[in-house]
Design an enzyme around this catalytic site. Structure first.
Site, PDB file in Angstrom:
ATOM      1  N   CYS A  40       0.842  -1.184   0.000  1.00  8.55           N
ATOM      2  CA  CYS A  40       0.000   0.000   0.000  1.00  8.55           C
ATOM      3  C   CYS A  40       0.883   1.243   0.000  1.00  8.55           C
ATOM      4  O   CYS A  40       1.865   1.292   0.742  1.00  8.55           O
ATOM      5  CB  CYS A  40      -0.890  -0.020   1.249  1.00  8.55           C
ATOM      6  N   GLU A  42      -8.729  -1.230  -2.212  1.00  6.87           N
ATOM      7  CA  GLU A  42      -8.990   0.202  -2.439  1.00  6.87           C
ATOM      8  C   GLU A  42     -10.294   0.640  -1.776  1.00  6.87           C
ATOM      9  O   GLU A  42     -10.376   1.727  -1.192  1.00  6.87           O
ATOM     10  CB  GLU A  42      -9.027   0.512  -3.941  1.00  6.87           C
ATOM     11  N   HIS A  61     -10.116   1.370   1.872  1.00  8.05           N
ATOM     12  CA  HIS A  61      -9.616   2.707   2.221  1.00  8.05           C
ATOM     13  C   HIS A  61     -10.771   3.680   2.469  1.00  8.05           C
ATOM     14  O   HIS A  61     -10.644   4.608   3.273  1.00  8.05           O
ATOM     15  CB  HIS A  61      -8.736   3.266   1.104  1.00  8.05           C
TER      16      HIS A  61
HETATM   17 ZN    ZN Z   1      -3.676   1.043  -0.095  1.00  8.34          ZN
END
Ligand code: ZN
Length: 186
Positions: free
Chosen positions: A102, A145, A148
């Site tokens: 990440c 993703e 997040h």
């Molecule tokens: Zn990430």
């Protein structure tokens, strides 16, 4: 367009649930997505969620470039996509451990159990609906993703912390080289 600064683990914006986008066709959202793409191009990475560039909105940009596909992996290149207000739904109960890294957790990688098949529904910046049925690495990327947007970083999903390691210890193998042939199988 602009290359944006990446928020690193510990920044509070990464732990917050991001705001839904009221109007996916808002030119500000398109500009944000363009800047996120340029940022990814600059870094040479696959995916980015808006909180990672200090914007608490439910926007994800991703692609898989041909040069990032490891030899022997059952993956196809994926062109640039912008997902606005994406929702992920598992299409299986099966989870498999997959290697992740990440941009907000630099220099590290670790193994995370992820659903092997998911469906993602999202809006695009032209206002149209997009449905993606993804498997394998593509499914992992989307789960990573979209996590997040809910304030979740991959180490929070890890079940075996012994796999958390520095990329520099991988040597020539690099992050994207599968440890076993089935790792990237669809
Ligand atoms: Zn990430």
């Amino acid at each position: 367009m602009a290359v944006l600064k990446i928020a690193l683990m510990g920044h509070p914006i990464l732990r917050r649930a991001a705001e839904p986008v009221a109007d996916p066709t808002d030119p500000e959202i398109r500009k944000l997505a363009d800047d996120m793409r340029e940022t990814l191009e600059d870094i040479g990475a696959n995916g980015l969620a808006a909180p990672q560039v200090h914007v608490s909105k439910r926007v994800v940009v991703y692609r898989v470039a041909p040069h990032q596909i490891p030899p022997g992996a059952a993956m196809k290149p994926i062109p640039w996509r912008t997902l606005v207000n994406p929702v992920v739904t598992p299409r299986t109960e099966e989870k498999k451990p997959i290697w992740e890294r990440c941009l907000s957790v630099p220099a590290l990688h670790g193994q995370v159990p992820r659903f092997t098949k998911v469906r993602v529904s999202a809006k695009q910046t032209d206002g149209s609906d997009l449905t993606i049925d993804a498997t394998g690495f593509h499914a992992m990327l989307l789960q990573h993703e979209i996590d997040h947007l809910d304030g979740i970083l991959y180490p929070m999903r890890m079940t075996d912390l012994s796999t958390l390691a520095f990329n520099s210890e991988l040597g020539d193998r690099g992050f994207f080289v599968p440890r076993s042939p089935e790792e990237f199988m669809d």
